[in-house]
Design an enzyme around this catalytic site. Structure first.
Site, short mmCIF file in Angstrom:
data_model
loop_
_atom_site.label_atom_id
_atom_site.label_comp_id
_atom_site.label_asym_id
_atom_site.label_seq_id
_atom_site.Cartn_x
_atom_site.Cartn_y
_atom_site.Cartn_z
N TYR A 197 29.95 46.61 42.82
CA TYR A 197 29.11 45.94 43.82
C TYR A 197 29.72 46.00 45.22
CZ TYR A 197 32.19 41.78 43.62
OH TYR A 197 33.24 40.91 43.69
N ASP A 234 31.33 44.06 48.03
CA ASP A 234 32.00 42.78 48.27
C ASP A 234 32.43 42.76 49.73
OD1 ASP A 234 33.23 40.37 48.05
OD2 ASP A 234 34.95 41.09 46.90
N ASN A 244 42.96 38.85 36.85
CA ASN A 244 42.46 37.63 36.23
C ASN A 244 43.05 37.47 34.85
OD1 ASN A 244 40.26 36.86 38.22
ND2 ASN A 244 39.78 39.00 37.79
N HIS A 269 43.12 33.34 38.93
CA HIS A 269 42.67 34.39 39.84
C HIS A 269 43.86 34.74 40.74
CE1 HIS A 269 39.98 35.61 43.44
NE2 HIS A 269 39.77 36.51 42.51
#
Lengths: 557, 69
Positions: free
Chosen positions: A135, A137, A203, A287
Site C-alpha cells: 500500500y 504509506d 512486529n 511495534h
C-alpha cells in the site's frame, strides 16, 4: 521456550522517478501499488480460468479493513486525542489522492501500463496472495509482510517483499517503454541523506500480561547496540549527512527520545503504539521502529531472532541488569564508530562496548533457552544463538571479517576499496551514490544483489524460496487463510485486514465478516479443506461452522 | 592486511567444526593470499564500476524523499 514467535516486517521503500526528481512521491507510490495490483489480478485471472470453485471474475486490488487500526492507542495505558496527533499519525484512515495530485500527473492513462485491460482503477492498497499488505504509506510504497513464526521465515517473507518491489519496478519499466512515462526505482534504505527518514519496522507478538515498563527498560540497551549486527551502514553523519564519515546505522541519527507513540516525528527508541491486531485481552504487538532496512540475510535473521530471544528474557523476567546513562546518545555513539570499540556509560558507573552489552544479552538468552529446553534447543533457536555468538566473536576480533555477512560491513568494505583505489574523501558524491545504490532493489543494479550473486555475501535462504514466498503465504499462521482467500475469491473481497476478511455474496447487501483474533489459528493444516467449498458463500458457511462466534453476516446470525 | 582482504571468508565461532582451521588461530596470511585478495578486489570494483549510476552527483542530488515513519 524458543525463538519461535509470531512476527513480521514492514518496509517503506525509497521511491524515485528516473530523470524526474520532482515527481510527486505519493503519485509515484500509487503507480507502484497499482501496477502490482494489476499484475496480481492478471496472474489470478490466468490461474482461475478453467478452475471450478473460483468466482470466475476479475477485480483489481483488495480494500483494507481499518477496523482494528488504533494508531493513537498507547501501550502505557492511554490514548492520544486526534487533535493532538500529527496528521501523519492518523494511519487508521484510507488515504486518497487529492485532485491536485491526480492532476499533477495523469496517472490513470498515460502513466499506467494497462496492457489490454480496461481497468483504470487507482489502487492505494491491496492484499496479495502471500498474505502481505502492499500500500501507499504517506509518500512511500510499503510492503507489510504476512505473519510468520521463525526468524528464517521472517527473512524469507521480508525478502519476498523485495521481489514484489522489483516486479513492480519491472512492470513500470515496461510501461515506460510503451508510453514514455518515467520509470520508477525503489530503494530498500531509510534516508535520502537530506534530513528525511522512512522506516523498516518489525512486529512481535508477546504476552499482554508483561508490564510495559519492563519491556522498555530491557529494550533500550538492546536496541541502542544491536545495530553493530543489524545496521545497514550509511555515508555521512547527522540527519542531513553533511558531516563526512561512515556510520553503522541508517536510522540512528533520526531518533530523539527513549519512549513514545510517534513514528514520524520525535522518533522514540521504544515505540508504544498499542494495536494488537489480535485478541487484545491476551496479546500485545510490539511495534519496533528503530531498525534499518536490511538486505543481508544474516543481519535480518539476527534482527528478528535476537529480538525475539530478548522478549523471552522479558517475559521470564530474566533481563540482564543494564541501564544506559543516556540511551539516545549511546545509540549515536555506537552508530558513529565503525571500529566497534567505543564504550558507553551505564548508570552504575560501568563503561561497556556495544559488543559487551550484546554479549550480556546473548549469555542470558543462552542460559534461559537451555534451561527451558532441557532436551535440546530447537533448530531455529540454535541457529540464532550460533549466529549471534559467531558475529559477536568476529566483531570483537576484527569487524572487517563481517563484510561477507552484515550489510554495514559489506558496504564499508566496498566503500573503503573505492576510497583506496580512487582516493575519495567521505563526502565524495560517488561514495554517497554507492551507499544509495547498495539498496536499489533491482537485481541487476542493486549493489547488495551484485555482491550476493557473486558469492561475496553469504545467503541463508535460496532465491527460488524467496521468489516463491512472494506468491505463497506462510503455512503456519492466519496469513495462510488471508492469502488463500484473496487468491481464491478475489472479486468477493470487500476489505481485508490483519484480523478480518470481509466478503460480499451475490445479490444486494449480502455478505459476511470473518474475524481472525488468533494469529496462529486458521493456518494451512486447519483450513485447507474449507477452501474446497464450491463458492464463496458456502466457504463462509463452512468457516462459520468450524469457528462459531467469529463469523457474522447474511444467513449466519 | 585486513583492508585488502575484502569480502574474504570471515572466521566462525570457536565451537564450529566444519572449517579446516578449527580450534587453531587463523594462520597469518602469506603474500600469495594477499595478492589473490587484491586481485579479487580489483575484479569486484571493475564489476561494480560497470553498474554504477553514471552521473553520481546528479543521482545523489536528485534522490529526494518525503518523510515516512
Amino acid at each position: 521456550m524458543s525463538v519461535r514467535r509470531v512476527m513480521g516486517s514492514e518496509t517503506e521503500f525509497g521511491v524515485l522517478a528516473v530523470g524526474e526528481p520532482h515527481a510527486n512521491a505519493t503519485v509515484l507510490s500509487t503507480r507502484v501499488v497499482t501496477s502490482y495490483a494489476l499484475r496480481v489480478a492478471r496472474e489470478l485471472s490466468r490461474e482461475s480460468s478453467g478452475r471450478n470453485g473460483s468466482d470466475g471474475q476479475t477485480s483489481v486490488g483488495t480494500g483494507w479493513d481499518y477496523g482494528s487500526e488504533a494508531p493513537l492507542s498507547d501501550a502505557r495505558g492511554y490514548t492520544m486525542s486526534r487533535e493532538q496527533a500529527h496528521p501523519s499519525q492518523l494511519t487508521d484512515q484510507a488515504p486518497v489522492l487529492t485532485a491536485e495530485e491526480i492532476a499533477a500527473e495523469a496517472i490513470t492513462e498515460s502513466a499506467m501500463y494497462t496492457e489490454d485491460m480496461d481497468w483504470r482503477k487507482v489502487i492505494m492498497n491491496t492484499v496479495i496472495p502471500n498474505g502481505a499488505r502492499v500500500y501507499v504509506d504517506h509518500s512511500h510504497p510499503e510492503y507489510s509482510s504476512p505473519e510468520v513464526t521463525t526468524p528464517l521465515d521472517a527473512l524469507t517473507w521480508d525478502a519476498a517483499g523485495d521481489v514484489v518491489a522489483a516486479r513492480a519496478v519491472a512492470e513500470l519499466a515496461r510501461g515506460a517503454e510503451k508510453t514514455g512515462t518515467p520509470a520508477v526505482n525503489l530503494y530498500k534504505n531509510n534516508t535520502d541523506n537530506k534530513s528525511v527518514s522512512y522506516g523498516a519496522h518489525e512486529n512481535y507478538m508477546l504476552d499482554r500480561a508483561v508490564p510495559f515498563d519492563r519491556i522498555t527498560s530491557a529494550l533500550l540497551p538492546f536496541f541502542a547496540t544491536r545495530q553493530i549486527m543489524c545496521g545497514a551502514g550509511r555515508v555521512g553523519l547527522g540527519v542531513d549527512g553533511s558531516e563526512p564519515g561512515f556510520q553503522l546505522s541508517q536510522r540512528a541519527d533520526f531518533f530523539e527520545r527513549t519512549v513514545g507513540l510517534e513514528t514520524t516525528i520525535h522518533r522514540p527508541i521504544v515505540n508504544t503504539r498499542d494495536e494488537p491486531h489480535a485478541d487484545d485481552t491476551k496479546y500485545r504487538r510490539l511495534h519496533v521502529i528503530i531498525g534499518d532496512a536490511n538486505l543481508s540475510h544474516t543481519a535480518t535473521v539476527l534482527k528478528f531472532g535476537t529480538t525475539s530471544l530478548v522478549l523471552n528474557l522479558i517475559e521470564h523476567d530474566r533481563v540482564p541488569a543494564l541501564d544506559l546513562a543516556d540511551p539516545v546518545a549511546a545509540l549515536q555513539t555506537v552508530s558513529h564508530d565503525p571500529s566497534v570499540t567505543a564504550t558507553v556509560p551505564l548508570r552504575d558507573g560501568r563503561e561497556l562496548s556495544a559488543v559487551d552489552i550484546q554479549r550480556e544479552y546473548y549469555r542470558a538468552a543462552l542460559e534461559l533457552e537451555r534451561e527451558l529446553a532441557p532436551d535440546g534447543l530447537d533448530q531455529d533457536t540454535r541457529q540464532v544463538l550460533d549466529l549471534w555468538d559467531e558475529v559477536l566473536t568476529d566483531l570483537a576480533d576484527d569487524p572487517s571479517r563481517l563484510a561477507d555477512r552484515l550489510d554495514w560491513a559489506a558496504k564499508y568494505a566496498l566503500l573503503n576499496a573505492y576510497r583506496q583505489r580512487d582516493g575519495m574523501a567521505w563526502n565524495d558524491p560517488r561514495l554517497i551514490a554507492i551507499d544509495l545504490q547498495y539498496a536499489d532493489i533491482r537485481p541487476e543494479k542493486g549493489l547488495y544483489h551484485r555482491l550476493a550473486s557473486a558469492g561475496r555475501i553469504r545467503t541463508l535462504v535460496d532465491s527460488e524460496t524467496i521468489e516463491r514466498a512472494a506468491d505463497q503465504p506462510p503455512e503456519d499462521t492466519r496469513a495462510w487463510f488471508r492469502g488463500t482467500a484473496v487468491r481464491r475469491y478475489p472479486s468477493a473481497m470487500v476489505s481485508v485486514g490483519w484480523d478480518s476478511v470481509n466478503v460480499e455474496f451475490p445479490g444486494i447487501r449480502r455478505g459476511a465478516r470473518i474475524g481472525m483474533p488468533e494469529p496462529l489459528d486458521l493456518n494451512r493444516e486447519t483450513t485447507r479443506e474449507w477452501f474446497d467449498a464450491p463458492d464463496v458463500e458456502q466457504w463462509v458457511h463452512r468457516v462459520a461452522e468450524q469457528r462459531p462466534g467469529t463469523v457474522t453476516g447474511t444467513g449466519l446470525n | 592486511m585486513a583492508q585488502e582482504r575484502i569480502f574474504g571468508q570471515g572466521s566462525r565461532r570457536e565451537e564450529e567444526t566444519d572449517l579446516p582451521d578449527n580450534g587453531t588461530p587463523a594462520p597469518s596470511q602469506g603474500a600469495g593470499q594477499a595478492q589473490r585478495d587484491t586481485q579479487g578486489t580489483d575484479d569486484l570494483l571493475a564489476e561494480i564500476d560497470g553498474v554504477l549510476e553514471t552521473n553520481a552527483e546528479a543521482f545523489v542530488k536528485g534522490f529526494v524523499q518525503k518523510g515516512g515513519q
